[in-house]
Write an enzyme that holds these catalytic residues in place. Sequence first.
Site, mmCIF file in Angstrom:
data_model
loop_
_atom_site.group_PDB
_atom_site.id
_atom_site.type_symbol
_atom_site.label_atom_id
_atom_site.label_comp_id
_atom_site.label_asym_id
_atom_site.label_seq_id
_atom_site.Cartn_x
_atom_site.Cartn_y
_atom_site.Cartn_z
ATOM 1 C CD GLU A 38 -2.520 1.770 0.441
ATOM 2 O OE1 GLU A 38 -3.234 0.952 -0.175
ATOM 3 O OE2 GLU A 38 -2.476 2.994 0.159
ATOM 4 C CB CYS A 48 -18.268 6.455 0.314
ATOM 5 S SG CYS A 48 -17.696 5.020 -0.566
ATOM 6 C CE1 TYR A 435 -50.214 1.789 2.855
ATOM 7 C CE2 TYR A 435 -51.669 -0.049 3.346
ATOM 8 C CZ TYR A 435 -51.431 1.312 3.315
ATOM 9 O OH TYR A 435 -52.389 2.183 3.743
ATOM 10 C CD1 TRP A 443 -52.684 2.216 -5.483
ATOM 11 C CD2 TRP A 443 -51.418 0.825 -6.698
ATOM 12 N NE1 TRP A 443 -53.521 1.344 -6.142
ATOM 13 C CE2 TRP A 443 -52.771 0.480 -6.905
ATOM 14 C CE3 TRP A 443 -50.431 0.088 -7.354
ATOM 15 C CZ2 TRP A 443 -53.170 -0.568 -7.729
ATOM 16 C CZ3 TRP A 443 -50.823 -0.959 -8.185
ATOM 17 C CH2 TRP A 443 -52.173 -1.281 -8.363
ATOM 18 N NE ARG A 451 -52.221 2.056 -11.464
ATOM 19 C CZ ARG A 451 -53.006 2.613 -10.521
ATOM 20 N NH1 ARG A 451 -52.909 2.173 -9.272
ATOM 21 N NH2 ARG A 451 -53.833 3.564 -10.816
#
Lengths: 463, 463
Positions: A38, A48, A435, A443, A451
């Site tokens: 390294e 990150c 849900y 939905w 949909r």
Amino acid sequence: MGANERLVIIGADATGMSAASQARRLKPDHDLEITAFERGHFTSYSACGIPYWVGGEVTDRDALIARTPAEHRARGIDLRTRTEVTEIDLDRQCVRTRDLDDPTADERWHGFDHLVIATGARPVRPKLPGIDAEGVHGIQSLDDGQALLDALHKDHVRRAVVVGAGYIGVEMAEAFRHRDIDVTVLEASDQPMSTLDPDMGRLVHTAMNGMGIHTVTGAAATAVLTDADGRARAVTTENSEYPADVVVLGLGVRPETTLARDAGLPTGPHGGLLTDLAMRVRGQENIWAGGDCVEVLDLVSGHTRHIALGTHANKHGQVIGTNVGGGYATFPGVVGTAVSKVCDLEIARTGLLEAQAREVGLRYVTVTIESTSRAGYYPRAAPMTVKMLAEHRTGRLLGVQIVGREGAGKRVDVAAVALTAGMTVEQMISLDLGYAPPFSPAWDPILIAARKAAAAVTKEMRG
Amino acid sequence: MGANERLVIIGADATGMSAASQARRLKPDHDLEITAFERGHFTSYSACGIPYWVGGEVTDRDALIARTPAEHRARGIDLRTRTEVTEIDLDRQCVRTRDLDDPTADERWHGFDHLVIATGARPVRPKLPGIDAEGVHGIQSLDDGQALLDALHKDHVRRAVVVGAGYIGVEMAEAFRHRDIDVTVLEASDQPMSTLDPDMGRLVHTAMNGMGIHTVTGAAATAVLTDADGRARAVTTENSEYPADVVVLGLGVRPETTLARDAGLPTGPHGGLLTDLAMRVRGQENIWAGGDCVEVLDLVSGHTRHIALGTHANKHGQVIGTNVGGGYATFPGVVGTAVSKVCDLEIARTGLLEAQAREVGLRYVTVTIESTSRAGYYPRAAPMTVKMLAEHRTGRLLGVQIVGREGAGKRVDVAAVALTAGMTVEQMISLDLGYAPPFSPAWDPILIAARKAAAAVTKEMRG
């Protein structure tokens, strides 16, 4: 015991050390010697996480380090920090190293039975006048992060300019807002987050300005102006000048493959190493590569892409370590999922953008819907916009982009799994997603989009 | 225009009115007459939202109503509230109705070309002494919710007892905590949330007690004791007595199919109507059913189940409306996903529990892992526990259960899609899920579980 297998690893971050740890898990010391080289001081850290450390949300640098050199060594891995590999010799199956802390020391050769190339990526650094001035910061490594933090603590920093409005750019903008530093983000293209379609990028642009992050598009930096002491004092574009006490470069990264290319290993159209599914470098038996220095197969387009992301790097290391350790694992590819946030704005994508779909010859329909993260009547129901691409005729899901607030971003995972499974948007309508009012409208927004996309596919087929 | 088709709907909530709205979208008034009969005053409301209204998080009852009777009527739907259907005559293809507001009026017959049975479910109400006393509340309908709220406002309620620790029970416990009312939850079985395996249910139990929700398991209610005025004052179990100013029943629901069974329509092992994939009642051409009164196919076990959930009811209505309207849609089945919360504890499941897997003859391995909702170093990284079941030999995912804090619950969706796609846990390891420190560790908890499950499958095959 001279018959031990020797595993040599170049780069001791996510891929390299995941490979080392997994190989060690599968093979004891007396079967496999593991040596990792390294260049820097640190191992296995979360690049990150640097924007959140700079922003003050993570206060301890060491919290970003998953495993220190000492911890790796305690697990039977011969880890040599501050040691640079300067050459890979495939014929002789060895690498040459140099001790960065002792320039007088001779370079040395180390033989291997397996080699892992995990050299990562380097930040894009345009050749602009003044780019090397004091006060201009990259934020690729912990050392970079520390240098920026030192500058913020030492100097009276009131104004920051971030060059580039990709993931790193917007995350750094958030970091400066957290520190109450005025921040301007300069982006050469027409929108921030070029990882989104322009219409979705515009939502991000509007939201960023609403947060007090001054975001200027069509603004390519042309120079960094310096004061008498040679310190950055402003960034210029063709038309304007943006004063800055500190400048951060957030222009993305490119695969770091100099060593590998010098050794004759194959790279792809984006400059990354090419591997097979087991993460062997193509055409090689015992040379492995992963993480930010490789290209990955995009399962949706069938092309390779370069995606520098810690989660992939970890998986690559796990796959390599398993294979080197005598097991079997593959990395089949990605679908291009990414999630990010700027303050309370969540941004996510998976699959193909419109331009990417066109590029590979796909015809598609798009729909964009507005919904909420929770039932509309529930407290903290936050608006979110979902854009969905589906293939013409087949109705196969091609991609999803999401811009919203709390609870919006990780919904992209549903689309990522559906893409992996090759689902059509019609099939997605009946997905059994969780849900309850605090979690979703009856939905789910992803289902509303599916949909509408299914209806659009049908309509285009008819007409 | 006497040749109009006539669609008659029994029950004007999620399934019934979704069917009506979708059929109306596809066929104009002069092609399709739509009449919906509803016993109550309200239409299209979110029963799932009632606990949050009682708890005060949703302040306006009307916010729970997605569409009022007047709105439905404005869209060309002849909606008759307070009108009960008392008989279905399949031979003559008509239903008999009664006006609940005018007991003197004659019953009337209405012919149909299509009939939608959306009669919902009724709460389980054990025949206990005192169960009908004042102060004992169900919370199935808006009227129930209003009655409970009136009691909370009118009386000095300090202590509540909730009978049953399923979804409704734990959500009502949260509602009482929100109102600073002492609450005790009595559960007959060995754990709250019998929708989880016992080991995961125990985590919920511990967490609930930690929130000040006194949760007693192995405590079947034996009676409601009343005061001199006939008001509930305590709930007894075999060994104890729990004082209560108000009692709420949360013992789950059963399909309401009296009308349909009287008409000779087929019900399944759980008492729900049986339908085909288009949501036609089995063996019928023009009789449709959906929502809480039907059984649905569990795609993982291959058996039917009764799952009362608004999201399924909405989908059923959409499918029925599409088919009645001349389109084509199916509801392939469920994988058993559910998500819920008690205060800040999130609880989710999909697929099969251990007992359910055994029941259908599956052999499986289980793993349980601890991880966090965000990168460990990121603020508000919350612990979460993931349990995963995978089939022996094939490694096919069978189920996932999650207990955690903010950000844990909706992760179940990833497993729900993977289950639908029939993925193995080995395949899941390389799923491209969204990663950034504020959203996930580099290895998403679901992927950590998949990795461990894949290893367990391999290990069991070897030995």
